[in-house]
Every structure is written in C-alpha cells, then in structure tokens.
Design an enzyme around this catalytic site. Structure first.
Site, PDB file in Angstrom:
ATOM      1  N   ASN A   1      -0.869  38.370 -12.173  1.00 59.64           N
ATOM      2  CA  ASN A   1      -2.854  38.470 -12.723  1.00 59.64           C
ATOM      3  C   ASN A   1      -3.083  38.549 -14.416  1.00 59.64           C
ATOM      4  O   ASN A   1      -3.743  38.964 -14.745  1.00 59.64           O
ATOM      5  CB  ASN A   1      -3.519  39.688 -12.329  1.00 59.64           C
TER       6      ASN A   1
ATOM      7  N   CYS B   1      -1.922  35.170 -16.506  1.00 63.57           N
ATOM      8  CA  CYS B   1      -2.025  34.292 -17.499  1.00 63.57           C
ATOM      9  C   CYS B   1      -2.681  33.182 -16.505  1.00 63.57           C
ATOM     10  O   CYS B   1      -3.703  32.865 -17.111  1.00 63.57           O
ATOM     11  CB  CYS B   1      -0.039  33.505 -17.406  1.00 63.57           C
ATOM     12  N   ARG B   2      -2.198  32.748 -15.388  1.00 60.17           N
ATOM     13  CA  ARG B   2      -2.869  31.447 -14.774  1.00 60.17           C
ATOM     14  C   ARG B   2      -4.147  32.240 -14.355  1.00 60.17           C
ATOM     15  O   ARG B   2      -5.568  31.228 -13.881  1.00 60.17           O
ATOM     16  CB  ARG B   2      -2.169  31.339 -13.826  1.00 60.17           C
ATOM     17  N   SER B   3      -4.699  32.585 -12.957  1.00 63.37           N
ATOM     18  CA  SER B   3      -5.628  33.482 -12.801  1.00 63.37           C
ATOM     19  C   SER B   3      -7.126  34.243 -13.131  1.00 63.37           C
ATOM     20  O   SER B   3      -7.812  33.391 -13.822  1.00 63.37           O
ATOM     21  CB  SER B   3      -5.569  34.239 -11.684  1.00 63.37           C
TER      22      SER B   3
ATOM     23  N   ASP C   1       3.714  28.377 -13.285  1.00 66.55           N
ATOM     24  CA  ASP C   1       3.365  29.597 -14.251  1.00 66.55           C
ATOM     25  C   ASP C   1       4.208  29.250 -14.966  1.00 66.55           C
ATOM     26  O   ASP C   1       5.323  29.762 -15.461  1.00 66.55           O
ATOM     27  CB  ASP C   1       3.970  31.033 -13.371  1.00 66.55           C
TER      28      ASP C   1
ATOM     29  N   CYS D   1      -2.884  34.391  -8.524  1.00 64.84           N
ATOM     30  CA  CYS D   1      -1.492  34.141  -9.302  1.00 64.84           C
ATOM     31  C   CYS D   1      -0.757  34.953  -8.965  1.00 64.84           C
ATOM     32  O   CYS D   1      -1.510  36.471  -8.359  1.00 64.84           O
ATOM     33  CB  CYS D   1      -1.601  33.344 -10.464  1.00 64.84           C
TER      34      CYS D   1
END
Length: 156
Positions: free
Chosen positions: A11, A13-15, A125, A8
């Site tokens: 690095n 939150c999402r990934s 995001d 993301c």
C-alpha cells in the site's frame, strides 16, 4: 455510491497510485460524488511504520498531473470486505493473500484490476522492478477499463 478499494502488497506504490488515478478519472468525468475510493495492502509492515506513498509513485503522479492526497499505508481488514463493493488487486498473489484476511470471496467483489482490460495480467510491483512508468500505464489501462465496465453495468 460505488465503494472501490484498490489493494497491493504494501500500500505504498501500486494501490495508492490506482486510487489517485481512478479518483482523478471520475473527477474529470464529473461523477466523483458517486464514488468512495480508497486503498490498502495485504501486508501490515508499512502500516506499522506509518509509511506514506513511495517517492517515485509521487513523482510519476506529479509528472502526469494526477493529484493525490496524503496517504499512510494500511492493511486490509475483514470489515473492508463487508464495506466495499469492489476490491481491485494488482496481481494474483494479492488475490491469494486476501483469502487469509477476508476468507472466500462469496460476494464476488475481488478482481484483478487488469481483468477488465482486453489483456488481463498482473501489474508488476515497481518496488521490485523499479519501473514506475510501466506500472503507471498499466494502472491507467486498468482504471479506464474498470470505469467503462461500471458505466456499462450501471447504466439504467
């Protein structure tokens, strides 16, 4: 060994959420030993300040009983492209930003995570939207679809 890298922007939150969710899925299926799973970001600013997983990402993972380990943000590097079999981004912008790091995707390793679903789209995001629940469910949908894809394409 199937090597998967989730990517993301920062690095945090999402990934790392996708890393934890996918790791939990393969563990529950009893195939964790067939995978190496990690995450990275397209930008390095969180790496410079040693940022960990965003507190709200940690919170949703805890609520959903998804185990996660300590993680510090890192930026993707050219050597990651050479090493990983699949590089799964959270959105189209991540894919475009990756080109500056890895160059052209000649090995066709880079995909948006939700490309494997019946409804391909970006994962928003939550740093900007504040909606960590929506992000979590999109990540789950993508990870489930990706795992199905792997099971179908690697069944011999």
């Amino acid at each position: 060994m199937i090597k998967v890298l989730f990517v993301c922007l920062g690095n945090i939150c999402r990934s790392p959420m996708a890393e934890a969710v996918f790791r939990d899925m393969v563990q529950k299926k009893g195939v964790a030993n067939q995978f190496e799973i990690d995450s990275a970001g397209t930008e390095g600013y969180n790496e410079l300040c040693h940022a960990g997983i965003h507190p709200k990402t940690q919170e949703i993972l805890k609520v959903m009983h998804v185990p996660f380990q300590q993680h510090y943000a890192r930026r993707i590097r050219q050597k990651d492209y050479l090493y990983y079999d699949y590089i799964l981004t959270m959105d189209q912008t991540n894919m475009e930003d990756l080109q500056f790091v890895i160059g052209p995707d000649t090995a066709r390793k880079v995909h948006r995570l939700l490309e494997f679903t019946k409804n391909p789209r970006d994962i928003k995001d939550p740093w900007y939207t504040g909606n960590f629940d929506e992000t979590y469910w999109d990540v789950v949908e993508g990870c489930e679809a990706f795992l199905r894809y792997l099971e179908e394409s690697h069944s011999d």
